[in-house]
Scaffold this motif. Structure first.
Motif, PDB file in Angstrom:
ATOM      1  N   HIS A  30       0.836  -1.203   0.000  1.00  0.00           N
ATOM      2  CA  HIS A  30       0.000   0.000   0.000  1.00  0.00           C
ATOM      3  C   HIS A  30       0.866   1.246   0.000  1.00  0.00           C
ATOM      4  O   HIS A  30       1.848   1.341   0.718  1.00  0.00           O
ATOM      5  CB  HIS A  30      -0.918   0.025   1.229  1.00  0.00           C
ATOM      6  N   LEU A  31       0.463   2.210  -0.814  1.00  0.00           N
ATOM      7  CA  LEU A  31       1.100   3.515  -0.870  1.00  0.00           C
ATOM      8  C   LEU A  31       0.044   4.559  -0.573  1.00  0.00           C
ATOM      9  O   LEU A  31      -1.056   4.511  -1.123  1.00  0.00           O
ATOM     10  CB  LEU A  31       1.681   3.764  -2.267  1.00  0.00           C
ATOM     11  N   MET A  32       0.379   5.506   0.302  1.00  0.00           N
ATOM     12  CA  MET A  32      -0.570   6.553   0.638  1.00  0.00           C
ATOM     13  C   MET A  32       0.118   7.903   0.509  1.00  0.00           C
ATOM     14  O   MET A  32       1.197   8.110   1.060  1.00  0.00           O
ATOM     15  CB  MET A  32      -1.114   6.395   2.050  1.00  0.00           C
ATOM     16  N   VAL A  33      -0.505   8.788  -0.238  1.00  0.00           N
ATOM     17  CA  VAL A  33      -0.025  10.149  -0.415  1.00  0.00           C
ATOM     18  C   VAL A  33      -1.155  11.073  -0.022  1.00  0.00           C
ATOM     19  O   VAL A  33      -2.298  10.902  -0.478  1.00  0.00           O
ATOM     20  CB  VAL A  33       0.390  10.403  -1.881  1.00  0.00           C
ATOM     21  N   SER A  34      -0.857  12.045   0.828  1.00  0.00           N
ATOM     22  CA  SER A  34      -1.900  12.990   1.220  1.00  0.00           C
ATOM     23  C   SER A  34      -1.346  14.405   1.177  1.00  0.00           C
ATOM     24  O   SER A  34      -0.221  14.664   1.607  1.00  0.00           O
ATOM     25  CB  SER A  34      -2.435  12.674   2.609  1.00  0.00           C
ATOM     26  N   VAL A  35      -2.162  15.296   0.622  1.00  0.00           N
ATOM     27  CA  VAL A  35      -1.839  16.720   0.577  1.00  0.00           C
ATOM     28  C   VAL A  35      -3.069  17.455   1.079  1.00  0.00           C
ATOM     29  O   VAL A  35      -4.106  17.463   0.406  1.00  0.00           O
ATOM     30  CB  VAL A  35      -1.484  17.165  -0.861  1.00  0.00           C
ATOM     31  N   GLY A  36      -2.970  17.999   2.275  1.00  0.00           N
ATOM     32  CA  GLY A  36      -4.125  18.669   2.868  1.00  0.00           C
ATOM     33  C   GLY A  36      -5.241  17.673   3.118  1.00  0.00           C
ATOM     34  O   GLY A  36      -5.054  16.654   3.782  1.00  0.00           O
ATOM     35  N   ASP A  37      -6.413  17.966   2.574  1.00  0.00           N
ATOM     36  CA  ASP A  37      -7.555  17.071   2.730  1.00  0.00           C
ATOM     37  C   ASP A  37      -7.602  15.982   1.665  1.00  0.00           C
ATOM     38  O   ASP A  37      -8.387  15.048   1.766  1.00  0.00           O
ATOM     39  CB  ASP A  37      -8.867  17.864   2.677  1.00  0.00           C
ATOM     40  N   LEU A  38      -6.790  16.109   0.633  1.00  0.00           N
ATOM     41  CA  LEU A  38      -6.771  15.138  -0.458  1.00  0.00           C
ATOM     42  C   LEU A  38      -5.877  13.954  -0.089  1.00  0.00           C
ATOM     43  O   LEU A  38      -4.723  14.128   0.275  1.00  0.00           O
ATOM     44  CB  LEU A  38      -6.256  15.800  -1.739  1.00  0.00           C
ATOM     45  N   GLN A  39      -6.438  12.762  -0.147  1.00  0.00           N
ATOM     46  CA  GLN A  39      -5.698  11.566   0.232  1.00  0.00           C
ATOM     47  C   GLN A  39      -5.832  10.516  -0.875  1.00  0.00           C
ATOM     48  O   GLN A  39      -6.924  10.266  -1.382  1.00  0.00           O
ATOM     49  CB  GLN A  39      -6.226  10.992   1.538  1.00  0.00           C
ATOM     50  N   LEU A  40      -4.705   9.900  -1.238  1.00  0.00           N
ATOM     51  CA  LEU A  40      -4.673   8.872  -2.263  1.00  0.00           C
ATOM     52  C   LEU A  40      -4.066   7.615  -1.642  1.00  0.00           C
ATOM     53  O   LEU A  40      -2.917   7.615  -1.225  1.00  0.00           O
ATOM     54  CB  LEU A  40      -3.837   9.342  -3.451  1.00  0.00           C
ATOM     55  N   ASP A  41      -4.860   6.550  -1.552  1.00  0.00           N
ATOM     56  CA  ASP A  41      -4.413   5.291  -0.966  1.00  0.00           C
ATOM     57  C   ASP A  41      -4.582   4.190  -2.013  1.00  0.00           C
ATOM     58  O   ASP A  41      -5.700   3.794  -2.330  1.00  0.00           O
ATOM     59  CB  ASP A  41      -5.227   4.972   0.292  1.00  0.00           C
ATOM     60  N   LEU A  42      -3.471   3.724  -2.564  1.00  0.00           N
ATOM     61  CA  LEU A  42      -3.486   2.717  -3.615  1.00  0.00           C
ATOM     62  C   LEU A  42      -2.469   1.624  -3.316  1.00  0.00           C
ATOM     63  O   LEU A  42      -1.501   1.845  -2.604  1.00  0.00           O
ATOM     64  CB  LEU A  42      -3.107   3.339  -4.965  1.00  0.00           C
ATOM     65  N   LEU A  44       0.463  -0.840  -4.976  1.00  0.00           N
ATOM     66  CA  LEU A  44       1.437  -0.632  -6.037  1.00  0.00           C
ATOM     67  C   LEU A  44       0.897  -1.138  -7.372  1.00  0.00           C
ATOM     68  O   LEU A  44       1.106  -0.526  -8.420  1.00  0.00           O
ATOM     69  CB  LEU A  44       2.744  -1.346  -5.676  1.00  0.00           C
ATOM     70  N   HIS A  45       0.147  -2.225  -7.345  1.00  0.00           N
ATOM     71  CA  HIS A  45      -0.470  -2.775  -8.550  1.00  0.00           C
ATOM     72  C   HIS A  45      -1.458  -1.786  -9.155  1.00  0.00           C
ATOM     73  O   HIS A  45      -1.472  -1.552 -10.376  1.00  0.00           O
ATOM     74  CB  HIS A  45      -1.170  -4.086  -8.194  1.00  0.00           C
ATOM     75  N   ALA A  46      -2.293  -1.181  -8.339  1.00  0.00           N
ATOM     76  CA  ALA A  46      -3.276  -0.210  -8.830  1.00  0.00           C
ATOM     77  C   ALA A  46      -2.590   1.047  -9.349  1.00  0.00           C
ATOM     78  O   ALA A  46      -3.035   1.631 -10.343  1.00  0.00           O
ATOM     79  CB  ALA A  46      -4.260   0.144  -7.726  1.00  0.00           C
ATOM     80  N   LEU A  47      -1.512   1.471  -8.700  1.00  0.00           N
ATOM     81  CA  LEU A  47      -0.787   2.654  -9.151  1.00  0.00           C
ATOM     82  C   LEU A  47      -0.219   2.437 -10.548  1.00  0.00           C
ATOM     83  O   LEU A  47      -0.343   3.288 -11.418  1.00  0.00           O
ATOM     84  CB  LEU A  47       0.334   2.995  -8.175  1.00  0.00           C
ATOM     85  N   VAL A  48       0.380   1.278 -10.777  1.00  0.00           N
ATOM     86  CA  VAL A  48       0.941   0.990 -12.097  1.00  0.00           C
ATOM     87  C   VAL A  48      -0.167   0.860 -13.125  1.00  0.00           C
ATOM     88  O   VAL A  48      -0.096   1.450 -14.210  1.00  0.00           O
ATOM     89  CB  VAL A  48       1.816  -0.285 -12.052  1.00  0.00           C
ATOM     90  N   ASN A  49      -1.215   0.107 -12.807  1.00  0.00           N
ATOM     91  CA  ASN A  49      -2.298  -0.106 -13.766  1.00  0.00           C
ATOM     92  C   ASN A  49      -3.058   1.174 -14.085  1.00  0.00           C
ATOM     93  O   ASN A  49      -3.342   1.459 -15.243  1.00  0.00           O
ATOM     94  CB  ASN A  49      -3.279  -1.156 -13.255  1.00  0.00           C
TER      95      ASN A  49
END
Length: 122
Positions: A30-42, A44-49
């Protein structure tokens, strides 16, 4: 050596497995990136696809459009070889997939048997 490794990996991936392999565990990271209120939790497979492949497809489409408009593919005669190579690539990938896939697996239940990995874009 590389071809046999790839062939073995394809065969192993298409067969039934009872446990999570290190290869599968890597792609489920799992990779999680958050900037302020925006959060992206994917994963590695979903990130590449979803992410990297979308960028790749857009880049290739822009390059092909440029070649058709002002490049070497402006005439049908020059475009014949790349079009034939693309069709052969689709046929080869489908044939390879159908050769190594395990059709007795429950994952194929009720599915059309002559399927293969064919990338598409609009």
């Amino acid at each position: 050596m590389s071809c046999s490794f790839s062939w073995g990996r394809l065969r192993r991936a298409s067969g039934p497995t009872g446990s999570l392999t290190p290869y599968d565990a890597f792609w489920k990271t799992h990779l999680m990136v958050s900037v302020g209120d925006l959060q992206l939790d994917l994963t590695l497979h979903a990130l590449v696809n979803d992410g990297l492949m979308a960028i790749f497809v857009v880049t290739v489409e822009l390059e092909v459009r440029r070649e058709i408009a002002i490049g070497q593919l402006t005439s049908w005669f020059h475009a014949l070889v790349p079009v034939a190579a693309a069709i052969a690539g689709l046929a080869a990938s489908g044939t390879a997939f159908n050769t190594v896939s395990n059709r007795s697996s429950p994952a194929y239940a009720g599915q059309y048997r002559l399927c293969g990995p064919i990338p598409t874009s609009r």
